[in-house]
Design a protein around this motif. Structure first.
Motif, PDB file in Angstrom:
ATOM      1  N   ARG A  58      70.590  68.614  15.427  1.00 37.02           N
ATOM      2  CA  ARG A  58      71.926  68.703  16.045  1.00 37.02           C
ATOM      3  C   ARG A  58      72.196  67.481  16.912  1.00 37.02           C
ATOM      4  O   ARG A  58      71.353  67.052  17.699  1.00 37.02           O
ATOM      5  CB  ARG A  58      72.006  69.970  16.896  1.00 37.02           C
ATOM      6  CG  ARG A  58      73.293  70.111  17.706  1.00 37.02           C
ATOM      7  CD  ARG A  58      73.318  71.441  18.429  1.00 37.02           C
ATOM      8  NE  ARG A  58      74.434  71.496  19.369  1.00 37.02           N
ATOM      9  CZ  ARG A  58      74.329  71.249  20.677  1.00 37.02           C
ATOM     10  NH1 ARG A  58      73.145  70.936  21.193  1.00 37.02           N
ATOM     11  NH2 ARG A  58      75.383  71.316  21.464  1.00 37.02           N
TER      12      ARG A  58
ATOM     13  N   ARG B 145      78.174  76.073   7.650  1.00 40.94           N
ATOM     14  CA  ARG B 145      78.401  77.439   7.196  1.00 40.94           C
ATOM     15  C   ARG B 145      77.116  78.207   7.450  1.00 40.94           C
ATOM     16  O   ARG B 145      76.053  77.823   6.923  1.00 40.94           O
ATOM     17  CB  ARG B 145      78.772  77.487   5.719  1.00 40.94           C
ATOM     18  CG  ARG B 145      78.965  78.918   5.199  1.00 40.94           C
ATOM     19  CD  ARG B 145      79.364  78.952   3.735  1.00 40.94           C
ATOM     20  NE  ARG B 145      80.695  78.397   3.530  1.00 40.94           N
ATOM     21  CZ  ARG B 145      81.332  78.432   2.355  1.00 40.94           C
ATOM     22  NH1 ARG B 145      80.754  79.016   1.298  1.00 40.94           N
ATOM     23  NH2 ARG B 145      82.529  77.897   2.237  1.00 40.94           N
ATOM     24  N   VAL B 146      77.174  79.249   8.245  1.00 41.75           N
ATOM     25  CA  VAL B 146      75.991  80.020   8.622  1.00 41.75           C
ATOM     26  C   VAL B 146      75.835  81.197   7.671  1.00 41.75           C
ATOM     27  O   VAL B 146      76.744  82.019   7.528  1.00 41.75           O
ATOM     28  CB  VAL B 146      76.080  80.515  10.085  1.00 41.75           C
ATOM     29  CG1 VAL B 146      74.847  81.344  10.428  1.00 41.75           C
ATOM     30  CG2 VAL B 146      76.211  79.325  11.032  1.00 41.75           C
TER      31      VAL B 146
ATOM     32  N   PRO C  44      75.579  75.612  18.296  1.00 38.63           N
ATOM     33  CA  PRO C  44      76.794  75.440  19.108  1.00 38.63           C
ATOM     34  C   PRO C  44      77.501  74.134  18.775  1.00 38.63           C
ATOM     35  O   PRO C  44      77.133  73.063  19.253  1.00 38.63           O
ATOM     36  CB  PRO C  44      76.239  75.426  20.538  1.00 38.63           C
ATOM     37  CG  PRO C  44      74.821  74.968  20.409  1.00 38.63           C
ATOM     38  CD  PRO C  44      74.352  75.480  19.087  1.00 38.63           C
TER      39      PRO C  44
ATOM     40  N   GLU D 236      70.886  78.741   8.454  1.00 36.73           N
ATOM     41  CA  GLU D 236      70.509  80.152   8.508  1.00 36.73           C
ATOM     42  C   GLU D 236      70.556  80.708   9.923  1.00 36.73           C
ATOM     43  O   GLU D 236      70.280  81.875  10.132  1.00 36.73           O
ATOM     44  CB  GLU D 236      69.114  80.320   7.899  1.00 36.73           C
ATOM     45  CG  GLU D 236      69.087  79.942   6.432  1.00 36.73           C
ATOM     46  CD  GLU D 236      67.686  79.946   5.846  1.00 36.73           C
ATOM     47  OE1 GLU D 236      66.897  80.859   6.185  1.00 36.73           O
ATOM     48  OE2 GLU D 236      67.371  79.035   5.062  1.00 36.73           O
ATOM     49  N   SER D 237      70.854  79.870  10.883  1.00 35.57           N
ATOM     50  CA  SER D 237      71.045  80.313  12.268  1.00 35.57           C
ATOM     51  C   SER D 237      72.162  79.480  12.872  1.00 35.57           C
ATOM     52  O   SER D 237      72.312  78.297  12.549  1.00 35.57           O
ATOM     53  CB  SER D 237      69.750  80.142  13.079  1.00 35.57           C
ATOM     54  OG  SER D 237      69.320  78.803  13.042  1.00 35.57           O
ATOM     55  N   PRO D 238      72.962  80.057  13.748  1.00 38.52           N
ATOM     56  CA  PRO D 238      74.123  79.331  14.286  1.00 38.52           C
ATOM     57  C   PRO D 238      73.714  78.213  15.237  1.00 38.52           C
ATOM     58  O   PRO D 238      72.691  78.273  15.909  1.00 38.52           O
ATOM     59  CB  PRO D 238      74.911  80.424  15.013  1.00 38.52           C
ATOM     60  CG  PRO D 238      73.900  81.484  15.327  1.00 38.52           C
ATOM     61  CD  PRO D 238      72.895  81.442  14.226  1.00 38.52           C
TER      62      PRO D 238
ATOM     63  N   PRO E  14      73.073  84.097   7.341  1.00 37.88           N
ATOM     64  CA  PRO E  14      71.911  84.573   8.100  1.00 37.88           C
ATOM     65  C   PRO E  14      70.723  85.023   7.262  1.00 37.88           C
ATOM     66  O   PRO E  14      69.621  85.163   7.778  1.00 37.88           O
ATOM     67  CB  PRO E  14      72.489  85.750   8.907  1.00 37.88           C
ATOM     68  CG  PRO E  14      73.678  86.191   8.133  1.00 37.88           C
ATOM     69  CD  PRO E  14      74.241  84.976   7.477  1.00 37.88           C
TER      70      PRO E  14
END
Length: 779
Positions: free
Chosen positions: A736, A639-640, A669, A665-667, A642
């Protein structure tokens, strides 16, 4: 007197009195009820220095630099807390012996350095040998130095201050690139001792004195042409030498709740100000008005400052008489003026001088404790005392009148103090002052060298005995007790056996257990905690705890990271954040009302209780949290959010499933979630302070979250290739995973600030050697 005899007396007398201090004291009193007031004053030596020195120097002894501390505050950059003198050369004893013995060795060494440094500084001011020796002993036994023993980094800094000043004074008088370089390195090494405030305060007092000495010797033109460029070299070497600790500390401070240059005037006294009344009382008797072990918690404001202003009646009265007893009245008034200014600054906002200085003097709004200007006052008073003693030996006129006045004033002050409920032990001081006066009279009037020597020794002994009698009941030291953390033995054994990598929270309260529970339990026993006492605690960590305590991250933060997290009914709504931190065990004192509340908190799902009791010891109960998140987990959903302020509310959202979702706090991929998180495995295979290795096996891309605090100094590789670390769940670290399969993540901690500081330190040492060679060649 032969030089060998002088050396024997100069070293032997301080050693005898030094061990006299510790022969009559204990670190922990025998009765538990006596611990509360003692621990209030001597908190740092128990729960800050003792465990930290033990852990960090053990790391160094095994060839590892303690850069990261995983066992407190959900991870903390160890070099950010620079108080422990990890790279300070005079702390080398900690590498080879226990903390208690190491403290005894280093403190005795610095005690002798305080005497020698003050003596050298006095000799540089053309005070005779006898007066210089009196000044050295007067400063070494002053209240500020003796009462700093419970704060080793402060003690080391103020003990070496006269020696640093003497090196600087020699350079200002004689000039030379080599002397300037040595002065710069001495300042840098004093920074390495671990207490920057002491060095800054010394430089405040020393700068005008060095400028005066340089101009008087070389003139204005000569000073600008020679001393100023040398001063620039000295400053560069001071910065370079200390950079290995200053840069990491500065880096952490910028992200802490107390960043540099932002301390408001009303924040400089977190433990209460040193008031003029408290100072005056302590000058006459440091124990007046101090509550004993059975006193109530309503202690007077100067309780925390007891003994610091006391310099000894003999020393103080000689210093005040210096303008009349010495022909060098300008120097005497300069020293007394310096002492008066330092005392005025020590009052902080309770006085008139500090508020103006706070607004005008650079870096003065960095520090919380103006009272530590008393170190400068103690040095100046000791030097003035030495000047008076030297004058007594040199002059023949008005000697008897001066001694008579000194004796009368001493006896009058002692009688006055005794008449206002002073402790019974004051009368030995009255006798000591009288004996010192008689001995001094015999010394200065004697024609025979033997009688004069005996009188001089008697005076020095009286000064030391005065301080010894006043402070012996309050000087504490870890080497006096082999088991300073002897509480909760069964409870601690349970935690050491079962905690593993899971975190522990120990309820902080004013109960029977004081020395172990509050702060560095993780360092003491080697398991991870979720709380800590740290002056430079990081803002995000403190706000996270503030949300648990008060329900909002925007609550006002204190001066040090020490949030009390009583997990009771009013914090029930925010207890979920404890799950995110991976807190498994809660330790609560038996019979305490909070134990009843903790045991009865309902589970979030309405089935049973929130925590279950798993161990009951003689003193405390241990509760287990079955809802905690693992230390490392794989998630396939994010869940992003920002903005930082929205992250914690998102984590408290009851619809969010933390076992499968991370809040970023940042998306990143990532494909649509497939539910692979439930079948993924995530295992920590190697966990060291500055290195973590995690093996993960997953059926889809996702994120591995390690519930250790995020820091920009961490680097990561995924299957040997560089990987970015993102901030996950407000506080923690995430990596990631781009594809399904088996993967290995390795995280290492090597902050740029430390690496740059290490290189600058090496450059500083090389620069010092080069400057010495150039200076010697020019001579």
């Amino acid at each position: 007197m032969r030089p060998a005899i002088r050396v024997a007396i100069g070293i032997g007398l301080p050693v005898v009195f030094w061990f006299g201090f510790f022969a009559t004291t204990r670190l922990v009193p025998d009765e538990p009820t006596a611990r509360a007031p003692v621990n209030f004053v001597h908190y740092d030596i128990y729960q800050l220095y003792y465990p930290s020195l033990d852990r960090y120097f053990d790391e160094l002894a095994h060839g590892r630099v303690p850069l990261w501390d995983p066992d407190r505050a959900v991870g903390y950059p160890a070099m950010g807390s620079h108080l422990f003198g990890i790279f300070y050369p005079l702390n080398a004893a900690f590498l080879f012996t226990s903390v208690g013995v190491g403290l005894s060795i280093t403190c005795l060494l610095h005690f002798l350095l305080a005497i020698w440094g003050t003596t050298r500084l006095a000799r540089g001011m053309r005070i005779g040998r006898f007066g210089a020796a009196v000044a050295g002993v007067g400063y070494a036994f002053s209240g500020f130095l003796v009462m700093s023993l419970w704060h080793p980094s402060l003690f080391n800094a103020v003990a070496t201050a006269p020696l640093v000043a003497a090196i600087g004074d020699r350079w200002a008088r004689k000039g030379g690139l080599g002397r300037a370089a040595t002065f710069g390195v001495a300042v840098g090494v004093q920074f390495l001792a671990g207490y920057a405030q002491g060095t800054f305060f010394l430089l405040y007092a020393l700068t005008p004195w060095l400028a005066f000495r340089a101009i008087r010797r070389a003139g204005v033109a000569g000073t600008l042409r020679g001393r100023v460029p040398q001063a620039i070299v000295a400053g560069a070497l001071a910065v370079a030498t200390s950079a290995v600790v200053v840069l990491p500390a500065r880096d952490v401070a910028a992200r802490s709740i107390r960043p540099p240059a932002r301390l408001a005037l009303d924040q400089v006294h977190p433990a209460g100000p040193l008031t003029p009344n408290a100072w005056a009382a302590s000058v006459l008797d440091p124990r007046r008005g101090i509550p004993g072990p059975d006193a109530s918690a309503e202690a007077p404001a100067h309780y925390y400052f007891r003994g610091f202003p006391y310099v000894g009646l003999v020393v103080l009265l000689l210093a005040l008489a210096a303008p009349s007893l010495s022909r060098r009245r300008v120097l005497a008034f300069a020293l007394l003026g310096t002492a008066a200014i330092a005392i005025g600054l020590a009052f902080g906002s309770a006085g008139k001088l500090f508020p103006t200085a706070h607004a005008l003097v650079p870096t003065l709004d960095w520090f919380r404790f103006p009272r530590r200007f008393l170190a400068i006052a103690a040095i100046a008073i000791a030097l003035a005392c030495g000047l008076a003693a030297d004058g007594l030996r040199r002059r023949s006129t008005r000697r008897v009148a001066g001694l008579g006045s000194l004796a009368a004033v001493a006896l009058a002050l002692s009688a006055l103090a005794a008449s206002v409920q002073a402790p019974p032990g004051l009368w030995p001081i009255v006798a000591g002052v009288g004996a010192a006066t008689v001995a001094l009279a015999a010394a200065v009037r004697a024609e025979r060298r033997a009688v004069a020597t005996a009188g001089a020794i008697a005076l020095v002994t009286a000064i030391a005995a005065d301080a010894f009698h006043r402070h012996t009941n309050w000087v504490l030291h870890p080497s006096a007790d082999p088991a300073p953390f002897s509480e909760l033995e069964e409870e601690r054994a349970f935690l050491r056996e079962n905690a593993g990598l899971d975190r522990v929270y120990l309820q902080r309260y004013g109960g029977k257990v004081r020395t172990y529970l509050p702060a560095k339990a993780g360092l003491i026993d080697g398991y991870a905690t979720c709380h800590d006492y740290e002056a430079l605690t990081l803002v995000r960590y403190e706000r996270f705890l503030a949300t648990i305590r008060d329900g909002s991250p925007d609550t006002a933060l204190g001066f040090a990271g020490n949030q009390p997290l009583f997990l009771t009914a009013h914090m029930y709504a925010n207890s979920r954040l404890m799950d995110w931190m991976g807190v498994r065990y809660f330790v609560v004192e038996k019979g305490n009302w909070r134990e009843t509340e903790v045991a009865s908190l309902p589970a979030k799902d309405g089935d049973g209780t929130l925590l279950r009791r798993v161990f009951t010891g003689p003193i405390a109960s241990v509760f287990e949290n079955p809802h905690r998140l693992p230390r490392a987990r794989f998630v396939d959903r994010v869940r992003v959010v920002p903005n930082e302020s929205g992250v914690i509310p998102a984590m408290l959202d009851p619809t969010l499933a933390p076992h499968t979702t991370a809040v970023l706090e940042s998306p990143l991929p990532l494909p649509e979630p497939t539910g692979a998180a439930s079948s993924a495995t995530c295992r920590i295979v190697d966990y060291a302070p500055s290195r973590v290795v995690i093996d993960v096996e997953c059926g889809a891309p996702g994120v591995v979250v390690l519930t250790d605090q995020f820091d920009p100094g961490w680097r990561a590789t995924l299957d040997g290739e560089h990987a970015s670390i993102v901030r996950a769940d407000y506080l923690f670290r995430g990596v990631r995973i781009p594809e399904a399969g088996r993967h290995r993540i390795e995280m290492t901690y090597a902050p740029t600030s430390f690496r740059l500081g290490a290189w600058l330190g090496a450059f500083g040492l090389v620069g010092w050697v080069v400057a010495l060679a150039i200076g010697r060649r020019r001579r």
